[in-house]
Design a protein around this motif. Structure first.
Motif, PDB file in Angstrom:
ATOM      1  N   LEU A 288       0.827  -1.214   0.000  1.00 58.60           N
ATOM      2  CA  LEU A 288       0.000   0.000   0.000  1.00 58.60           C
ATOM      3  C   LEU A 288       0.856   1.257   0.000  1.00 58.60           C
ATOM      4  O   LEU A 288       0.499   2.261  -0.620  1.00 58.60           O
ATOM      5  CB  LEU A 288      -0.927  -0.015   1.211  1.00 58.60           C
ATOM      6  CG  LEU A 288      -2.011  -1.097   1.181  1.00 58.60           C
ATOM      7  CD1 LEU A 288      -2.659  -1.245   2.548  1.00 58.60           C
ATOM      8  CD2 LEU A 288      -3.070  -0.785   0.124  1.00 58.60           C
ATOM      9  N   LYS A 289       1.989   1.191   0.658  1.00 59.14           N
ATOM     10  CA  LYS A 289       2.909   2.330   0.744  1.00 59.14           C
ATOM     11  C   LYS A 289       3.453   2.722  -0.630  1.00 59.14           C
ATOM     12  O   LYS A 289       3.835   3.882  -0.848  1.00 59.14           O
ATOM     13  CB  LYS A 289       4.048   1.958   1.689  1.00 59.14           C
ATOM     14  CG  LYS A 289       5.077   3.035   2.008  1.00 59.14           C
ATOM     15  CD  LYS A 289       6.170   2.443   2.894  1.00 59.14           C
ATOM     16  CE  LYS A 289       7.303   3.412   3.141  1.00 59.14           C
ATOM     17  NZ  LYS A 289       6.960   4.391   4.188  1.00 59.14           N
ATOM     18  N   SER A 290       3.460   1.781  -1.561  1.00 62.32           N
ATOM     19  CA  SER A 290       3.970   2.081  -2.900  1.00 62.32           C
ATOM     20  C   SER A 290       3.055   3.039  -3.662  1.00 62.32           C
ATOM     21  O   SER A 290       3.493   3.662  -4.631  1.00 62.32           O
ATOM     22  CB  SER A 290       4.137   0.787  -3.701  1.00 62.32           C
ATOM     23  OG  SER A 290       2.867   0.214  -4.016  1.00 62.32           O
ATOM     24  N   LYS A 291       1.815   3.163  -3.214  1.00 58.36           N
ATOM     25  CA  LYS A 291       0.837   3.970  -3.948  1.00 58.36           C
ATOM     26  C   LYS A 291       0.235   5.089  -3.103  1.00 58.36           C
ATOM     27  O   LYS A 291      -0.194   6.110  -3.638  1.00 58.36           O
ATOM     28  CB  LYS A 291      -0.271   3.055  -4.472  1.00 58.36           C
ATOM     29  CG  LYS A 291      -1.313   3.731  -5.342  1.00 58.36           C
ATOM     30  CD  LYS A 291      -2.286   2.708  -5.916  1.00 58.36           C
ATOM     31  CE  LYS A 291      -3.346   3.354  -6.785  1.00 58.36           C
ATOM     32  NZ  LYS A 291      -4.294   2.340  -7.333  1.00 58.36           N
ATOM     33  N   PHE A 292       0.175   4.894  -1.787  1.00 58.99           N
ATOM     34  CA  PHE A 292      -0.502   5.832  -0.888  1.00 58.99           C
ATOM     35  C   PHE A 292       0.436   6.256   0.234  1.00 58.99           C
ATOM     36  O   PHE A 292       1.392   5.548   0.564  1.00 58.99           O
ATOM     37  CB  PHE A 292      -1.732   5.162  -0.241  1.00 58.99           C
ATOM     38  CG  PHE A 292      -2.739   4.634  -1.215  1.00 58.99           C
ATOM     39  CD1 PHE A 292      -3.720   5.459  -1.743  1.00 58.99           C
ATOM     40  CD2 PHE A 292      -2.710   3.299  -1.597  1.00 58.99           C
ATOM     41  CE1 PHE A 292      -4.659   4.975  -2.634  1.00 58.99           C
ATOM     42  CE2 PHE A 292      -3.647   2.798  -2.494  1.00 58.99           C
ATOM     43  CZ  PHE A 292      -4.621   3.636  -3.019  1.00 58.99           C
ATOM     44  N   LEU A 293       0.123   7.400   0.841  1.00 62.11           N
ATOM     45  CA  LEU A 293       0.683   7.704   2.140  1.00 62.11           C
ATOM     46  C   LEU A 293      -0.021   6.811   3.155  1.00 62.11           C
ATOM     47  O   LEU A 293      -1.256   6.709   3.147  1.00 62.11           O
ATOM     48  CB  LEU A 293       0.437   9.168   2.510  1.00 62.11           C
ATOM     49  CG  LEU A 293       1.321  10.226   1.858  1.00 62.11           C
ATOM     50  CD1 LEU A 293       0.808  11.618   2.206  1.00 62.11           C
ATOM     51  CD2 LEU A 293       2.765  10.075   2.307  1.00 62.11           C
ATOM     52  N   ILE A 294       0.735   6.157   4.014  1.00 65.05           N
ATOM     53  CA  ILE A 294       0.110   5.318   5.035  1.00 65.05           C
ATOM     54  C   ILE A 294       0.527   5.828   6.407  1.00 65.05           C
ATOM     55  O   ILE A 294       1.689   6.155   6.645  1.00 65.05           O
ATOM     56  CB  ILE A 294       0.459   3.822   4.874  1.00 65.05           C
ATOM     57  CG1 ILE A 294       1.962   3.561   4.993  1.00 65.05           C
ATOM     58  CG2 ILE A 294      -0.060   3.290   3.539  1.00 65.05           C
ATOM     59  CD1 ILE A 294       2.328   2.080   5.087  1.00 65.05           C
ATOM     60  N   CYS A 295      -0.453   5.917   7.301  1.00 68.96           N
ATOM     61  CA  CYS A 295      -0.181   6.440   8.634  1.00 68.96           C
ATOM     62  C   CYS A 295      -1.041   5.719   9.656  1.00 68.96           C
ATOM     63  O   CYS A 295      -2.006   5.031   9.320  1.00 68.96           O
ATOM     64  CB  CYS A 295      -0.435   7.948   8.692  1.00 68.96           C
ATOM     65  SG  CYS A 295      -2.174   8.419   8.550  1.00 68.96           S
ATOM     66  N   THR A 296      -0.679   5.889  10.901  1.00 65.24           N
ATOM     67  CA  THR A 296      -1.493   5.393  11.989  1.00 65.24           C
ATOM     68  C   THR A 296      -2.549   6.433  12.351  1.00 65.24           C
ATOM     69  O   THR A 296      -2.329   7.635  12.190  1.00 65.24           O
ATOM     70  CB  THR A 296      -0.644   5.118  13.244  1.00 65.24           C
ATOM     71  OG1 THR A 296      -0.098   6.356  13.715  1.00 65.24           O
ATOM     72  CG2 THR A 296       0.499   4.155  12.934  1.00 65.24           C
ATOM     73  N   LEU A 297      -3.690   5.972  12.823  1.00 65.55           N
ATOM     74  CA  LEU A 297      -4.638   6.832  13.533  1.00 65.55           C
ATOM     75  C   LEU A 297      -5.161   6.001  14.696  1.00 65.55           C
ATOM     76  O   LEU A 297      -6.145   5.280  14.581  1.00 65.55           O
ATOM     77  CB  LEU A 297      -5.777   7.316  12.648  1.00 65.55           C
ATOM     78  CG  LEU A 297      -6.769   8.231  13.398  1.00 65.55           C
ATOM     79  CD1 LEU A 297      -6.063   9.429  14.017  1.00 65.55           C
ATOM     80  CD2 LEU A 297      -7.911   8.673  12.514  1.00 65.55           C
ATOM     81  N   SER A 298      -4.455   6.100  15.791  1.00 62.69           N
ATOM     82  CA  SER A 298      -4.686   5.232  16.939  1.00 62.69           C
ATOM     83  C   SER A 298      -4.855   6.048  18.200  1.00 62.69           C
ATOM     84  O   SER A 298      -4.320   7.158  18.317  1.00 62.69           O
ATOM     85  CB  SER A 298      -3.491   4.280  17.107  1.00 62.69           C
ATOM     86  OG  SER A 298      -3.583   3.539  18.300  1.00 62.69           O
ATOM     87  N   ASN A 299      -5.574   5.485  19.161  1.00 65.32           N
ATOM     88  CA  ASN A 299      -5.627   6.098  20.484  1.00 65.32           C
ATOM     89  C   ASN A 299      -4.349   5.865  21.267  1.00 65.32           C
ATOM     90  O   ASN A 299      -4.122   6.494  22.293  1.00 65.32           O
ATOM     91  CB  ASN A 299      -6.834   5.561  21.257  1.00 65.32           C
ATOM     92  CG  ASN A 299      -8.145   6.137  20.734  1.00 65.32           C
ATOM     93  OD1 ASN A 299      -8.191   7.264  20.252  1.00 65.32           O
ATOM     94  ND2 ASN A 299      -9.213   5.357  20.815  1.00 65.32           N
ATOM     95  N   GLY A 300      -3.512   4.952  20.782  1.00 61.97           N
ATOM     96  CA  GLY A 300      -2.213   4.754  21.408  1.00 61.97           C
ATOM     97  C   GLY A 300      -1.365   6.007  21.322  1.00 61.97           C
ATOM     98  O   GLY A 300      -1.471   6.775  20.366  1.00 61.97           O
TER      99      GLY A 300
END
Length: 243
Positions: free
Chosen positions: A123-135
């Motif tokens: 997925l990283k090859s095509k999109f920005l990937i990030c966390t969205l966590s309560n951690g």
């Protein structure tokens, strides 16, 4: 923030720029990881019951922050509060402070699901990937380093000083990354999280994690209306998004 969706499926797929991932249960196996560690450290304890009880305190603890009973408190500290309440129940009051700190940081050492790293790399090859966590940020960063999770960006409720499902978290991703809400897709194994994201104009993808709570408590992972995508795992999500 613009929350209007492009008109067609092809349009929104072409316009999706950011995939934001829930973490606990979606990307990492919190139950299995805690069970394994408890079995190794404290074999006399019912590890399954301990893991479930610790997680059961998660939403009530965040509720104390949301209600104002507690000021802003990071998940590390909330996990410690829950842990302290569990120690007498499970016969662990003898643990030293060093042992308690180490056990509490098990949440930093959670193992990724087998498909997570390979799927995220695709997925990283095509999109920005990030966390969205309560951690909190430290927890998520340590977890990513240990598990090899290849995030472009680590975002947390700590950044926004609000816990999901507060709209500030979902819209905060778009704001931080300078995109419109409809250009962000939340990927999660929890329908309530996805529903809250949709209400803020985000796209949503459900990821099946039938054994999130262990093999003895399988989840219903049936598709629900409203989600843009439904995937059996992160590799399958990559397939659907053409990665």
């Amino acid at each position: 923030m613009d929350t209007l969706h492009p008109a067609s499926i092809d349009d929104w797929k072409a316009n999706t720029r950011v995939l934001a991932f829930d973490i606990f249960g979606t990307v990492v196996d919190w139950h299995g990881s805690i069970v394994r560690e408890m079995q190794a450290l404290y074999p006399s304890v019912d590890a399954n019951a301990f893991a479930l009880a610790w997680r059961a305190g998660y939403q009530p603890a965040m509720g104390r922050v949301r209600s104002g009973e507690l000021g802003w408190t990071r998940i590390d500290e909330l996990h410690r509060l829950i842990l302290e309440s569990l120690l007498p129940r499970f016969g662990l009051t003898h643990l030293s402070e060093v042992e308690r700190v180490h056990l509490n940081r098990v949440w930093h050492r959670l193992d990724a699901w087998p498909d997570s790293v390979a799927g995220l790399l695709r997925l990283k090859s095509k999109f920005l990937i990030c966390t969205l966590s309560n951690g909190n940020l430290g927890l998520l960063t340590h977890m990513a380093k240990r598990a090899g999770l290849p995030w472009d960006c680590v975002l947390s409720a700590e950044v926004f000083r609000a816990y999901k499902p507060d709209p500030a978290t979902y819209l905060g991703v778009a704001n931080v990354l300078d995109v419109s809400a409809h250009e962000v897709m939340l990927c999660a194994a929890h329908h309530d999280d996805l529903q809250a994201a949709r209400a803020c104009g985000l796209r949503t993808a459900y990821i099946e994690r039938p054994v999130e709570f262990g093999a003895l408590q399988p989840k219903d992972v049936s598709p629900q209306a409203g989600n843009d995508l439904h995937a059996t795992d992160i590799q399958a999500l990559a397939d659907q998004l053409g990665c």
